[in-house]
Design a protein around this motif. Structure first.
Motif, mmCIF file in Angstrom:
data_model
loop_
_atom_site.group_PDB
_atom_site.id
_atom_site.type_symbol
_atom_site.label_atom_id
_atom_site.label_comp_id
_atom_site.label_asym_id
_atom_site.label_seq_id
_atom_site.Cartn_x
_atom_site.Cartn_y
_atom_site.Cartn_z
ATOM 1 N N GLN A 144 0.965 -1.086 -0.107
ATOM 2 C CA GLN A 144 -0.002 -0.149 -0.104
ATOM 3 C C GLN A 144 0.879 1.235 0.133
ATOM 4 O OE1 GLN A 144 -2.725 0.381 3.226
ATOM 5 N NE2 GLN A 144 -4.024 1.717 2.155
ATOM 6 N N VAL A 145 0.561 2.266 -0.869
ATOM 7 C CA VAL A 145 1.301 3.499 -1.015
ATOM 8 C C VAL A 145 0.607 4.578 0.016
ATOM 9 C CG1 VAL A 145 2.139 5.358 -2.445
ATOM 10 C CG2 VAL A 145 2.385 3.181 -3.351
ATOM 11 N N THR A 165 1.863 0.937 -10.675
ATOM 12 C CA THR A 165 1.044 1.579 -9.462
ATOM 13 C C THR A 165 -0.395 1.347 -9.756
ATOM 14 O OG1 THR A 165 1.437 3.585 -10.398
ATOM 15 C CG2 THR A 165 2.846 2.637 -8.351
ATOM 16 N N PHE A 166 -1.398 1.448 -8.927
ATOM 17 C CA PHE A 166 -2.988 1.522 -9.319
ATOM 18 C C PHE A 166 -3.658 2.442 -8.343
ATOM 19 C CE2 PHE A 166 -0.954 -2.347 -10.480
ATOM 20 C CZ PHE A 166 -1.577 -2.731 -11.822
ATOM 21 N N ASP A 197 9.596 4.678 3.934
ATOM 22 C CA ASP A 197 9.059 5.588 4.819
ATOM 23 C C ASP A 197 7.753 6.167 3.934
ATOM 24 O OD1 ASP A 197 9.709 7.241 2.495
ATOM 25 O OD2 ASP A 197 11.121 8.723 3.824
ATOM 26 N N SER A 198 7.366 7.472 3.918
ATOM 27 C CA SER A 198 5.904 7.778 3.263
ATOM 28 C C SER A 198 5.887 7.553 1.685
ATOM 29 C CB SER A 198 5.472 8.988 3.651
ATOM 30 O OG SER A 198 6.625 10.264 3.281
ATOM 31 N N ASP A 199 7.094 7.794 1.129
ATOM 32 C CA ASP A 199 7.164 7.577 -0.178
ATOM 33 C C ASP A 199 8.263 6.983 -0.792
ATOM 34 O OD1 ASP A 199 9.093 9.348 0.353
ATOM 35 O OD2 ASP A 199 8.554 10.964 -1.116
ATOM 36 N N THR A 200 9.006 6.039 0.027
ATOM 37 C CA THR A 200 10.245 5.300 -0.260
ATOM 38 C C THR A 200 9.852 3.713 -0.086
ATOM 39 O OG1 THR A 200 11.601 7.047 0.346
ATOM 40 C CG2 THR A 200 12.680 4.914 0.065
ATOM 41 N N TYR A 201 10.304 2.994 -1.120
ATOM 42 C CA TYR A 201 10.190 1.435 -0.880
ATOM 43 C C TYR A 201 11.226 0.666 -1.284
ATOM 44 C CZ TYR A 201 5.337 3.181 -0.676
ATOM 45 O OH TYR A 201 4.180 4.009 -0.164
ATOM 46 N N ALA A 202 11.379 -0.475 -0.642
ATOM 47 C CA ALA A 202 12.518 -1.079 -1.038
ATOM 48 C C ALA A 202 12.169 -2.798 -1.514
ATOM 49 C CB ALA A 202 13.319 -1.561 0.380
ATOM 50 N N LEU A 203 12.826 -3.146 -2.517
ATOM 51 C CA LEU A 203 12.219 -4.370 -3.113
ATOM 52 C C LEU A 203 13.528 -5.446 -3.218
ATOM 53 C CD1 LEU A 203 10.271 -5.938 -4.881
ATOM 54 C CD2 LEU A 203 11.343 -4.960 -6.714
ATOM 55 N N THR A 218 11.214 5.760 -5.114
ATOM 56 C CA THR A 218 10.183 6.366 -4.616
ATOM 57 C C THR A 218 8.791 6.298 -5.414
ATOM 58 O OG1 THR A 218 10.887 8.356 -5.910
ATOM 59 C CG2 THR A 218 11.799 8.128 -3.995
ATOM 60 N N ILE A 219 7.897 6.539 -4.681
ATOM 61 C CA ILE A 219 6.400 6.052 -5.313
ATOM 62 C C ILE A 219 5.583 7.424 -4.619
ATOM 63 C CG2 ILE A 219 4.309 4.943 -5.672
ATOM 64 C CD1 ILE A 219 6.274 2.361 -5.332
ATOM 65 N N ALA A 220 5.094 8.365 -5.367
ATOM 66 C CA ALA A 220 4.472 9.561 -4.990
ATOM 67 C C ALA A 220 3.047 9.097 -4.680
ATOM 68 C CB ALA A 220 4.591 10.653 -5.649
ATOM 69 N N SER A 221 2.308 9.908 -3.925
ATOM 70 C CA SER A 221 0.967 9.680 -3.664
ATOM 71 C C SER A 221 0.007 9.607 -4.808
ATOM 72 C CB SER A 221 0.129 10.689 -2.735
ATOM 73 O OG SER A 221 0.305 11.993 -3.182
ATOM 74 N N ASN A 222 0.475 10.078 -5.992
ATOM 75 C CA ASN A 222 -0.150 10.097 -7.376
ATOM 76 C C ASN A 222 0.109 8.782 -8.066
ATOM 77 O OD1 ASN A 222 2.203 10.670 -8.344
ATOM 78 N ND2 ASN A 222 1.719 12.706 -8.825
#
Length: 455
Positions: A144-145, A165-166, A197-203, A218-222
């Motif tokens: 979840q973002v 992203t969806f 964190d709020s807009d950072t993701y690790a894979l 980084t994945i923004a809220s949009n």
């Protein structure tokens, strides 16, 4: 001589040091045809949903009610949502009764769907479906973002790794792909996606060199995605991936035979290995070998299959800064050619494991793990073996034991309280095996049972 024996569900007590732990194990074969590629999610306190690849290639979601101590598992509802295939399932919750599922469907294409499942688990309704990739949709991992944005890591055509992203409405009626990036052309298998964190993701994923690789985004809220290009390879090799957050900047990652800790900066710009531990000497087997669940602040439960496809549970202690990793316990709980695993936490010390075994039979199993990481004794039978004029003989069988000093036997009649009739302290035949992963048969003859009495 007539003696009636009645007994309640048997509970095994394990003595470890000065602390007494109660361990309960229950197993349910919920699908005798297939139960491959499961993904389990908690719906409410005692209700769970499992998405899996069913018999004859059907895509299935089932709900179950599980008692708080794990001793009973009851199947509630079943929905066949895909008639051709549903492999590499990743199921997560959107809101109180809405769920999002990514999987590989017919022609190996990537699908993502929404469902409604109420807290009781008494119904499952598909809401909408999107075919987001018409080539492949393998090795899915959803995260979840924000309230209406979700990110999916998966393997597409030519084994390339993608992140998409969806946006998903709270009721699941709208499902729209927003953005997509190709993060690797060197195999994007066994994806394990976590939020930093709020807009950072690790894979964490399995690359073409047979090793684990961690990268960040980084994945923004949009829903816009930026690959930060910070890929770091694990020092070991082997298929299978799993990752979980330990503290604000420390992560536990699994790849092959090894557990690793990493620090990842909040903006994803740096990824640094801290420690490693070869936690299994039996090797690990193939795709989706791992799942991880947190037991308490520093203890983690790992489900995996070894090189012979036997199923194991292992507990690790990990310091908050990741500087130390130590194995606490392990148990081999199934030797029937096991498949993929999905773990969920029922309460503070009870866990639910969904997996498949020989011929892809679908299994749901509960375990209790003590706060220090001790794993259970698994009891498979308890029965009256023989009745004679001079007494009765009882027999019980354990499939495995961890830290088991032995057994105490208590007896009661309908009109009396429980009374201890034997103990491992005074009866050598009741002494436990300590920690073993093989079957043990115990027998005890009670020569004080009275004729025409019920026990």
């Amino acid at each position: 001589m007539r003696i009636t024996i009645f007994h309640y569900p048997v509970i095994i007590f394990i003595l470890s040091g000065n602390v007494l732990y109660q361990q309960v194990v229950q197993t349910l074969t919920h699908d005798s045809g297939q139960g491959a590629h499961p993904s389990i999610v908690q719906v409410s306190t005692n209700v769970f949903a499992v998405a899996y690849h069913g018999d004859n290639g059907k895509g299935v979601i089932k709900t179950f009610t599980i008692s708080s101590d794990g001793s009973t598992i009851t199947e509630n509802q079943e929905l066949q949502h895909d008639g051709s295939k549903a492999k590499y399932n990743s199921l997560i919750q959107v809101d109180s009764d809405t769920y999002l599922l990514a999987y590989e469907g017919g022609s190996n294409d990537g699908f993502i769907k929404t469902f409604t499942i109420p807290s009781t688990g008494n119904s499952i309704t598909q809401i909408t479906s999107v075919e987001h990739d018409n080539a492949y949709g393998k090795h899915n991992s959803l995260v979840q973002v924000d309230s209406d944005t979700y990110a999916l890591a998966y393997e597409s055509s030519n084994d390339d790794g993608h992140v998409a992203t969806f946006t998903v409405s709270s009721d699941g009626t709208t499902l729209t792909e927003v953005s997509s990036v190709e993060y690797t052309t060197d195999d994007g298998e066994n994806n394990a996606f976590v939020q930093v964190d709020s807009d950072t993701y690790a894979l964490l994923y399995h690359g073409d060199n047979n090793g684990g690789i961690i990268t960040s985004f980084t994945i923004a809220s949009n829903g816009s995605i930026t690959d930060l290009g910070t890929a770091v390879q694990t020092s070991g090799s082997g298929e299978g991936s799993g990752m979980i957050q330990v503290d604000s900047d420390t992560y536990l990652a699994l790849a092959g035979d090894y557990a690793y800790t990493y620090t990842i900066s909040s903006n994803g710009s740096s990824i640094t290995q801290v420690a490693s531990l070869q936690f299994t000497s039996n090797g690990t087997y193939g795709e989706e070998s791992f799942d991880i669940c947190q037991v308490d602040s520093d203890t983690y439960l790992i489900a995996y299959k070894d090189s012979g496809k036997d199923a194991w549970l292992t507990t690790l202690d990990v310091s908050s800064d990741g500087s130390t990793i130590s194995k606490v316990d392990e148990i081999e709980h199934d030797t029937n050619n096991c498949g993929e695993f999905s773990l969920a936490k029922l309460d503070s010390d009870t866990f639910v494991l969904a997996y498949s075994r020989e011929n892809n039979t679908g299994i749901l199993k509960t375990f209790t793990v003590s706060s220090d990481g001790a794993l259970p004794v698994e009891l498979t039978s308890f029965e009256l073996l023989e009745t004679r004029n001079d007494g009765i003989t009882l027999q019980w069988v354990t499939e495995s034991e961890i830290n088991n000093l032995g057994f105490n036997l208590d007896r009661r009649t309908p009109l009396t309280d429980w009374t201890q009739i034997a103990s491992y302290v005074t009866h050598p035949s009741l002494q436990g095996q300590g920690s073993v992963s093989h079957q043990t048969i115990y027998t005890f003859t009670d020569n004080t049972a009275q004729e025409n009495q019920s026990y």
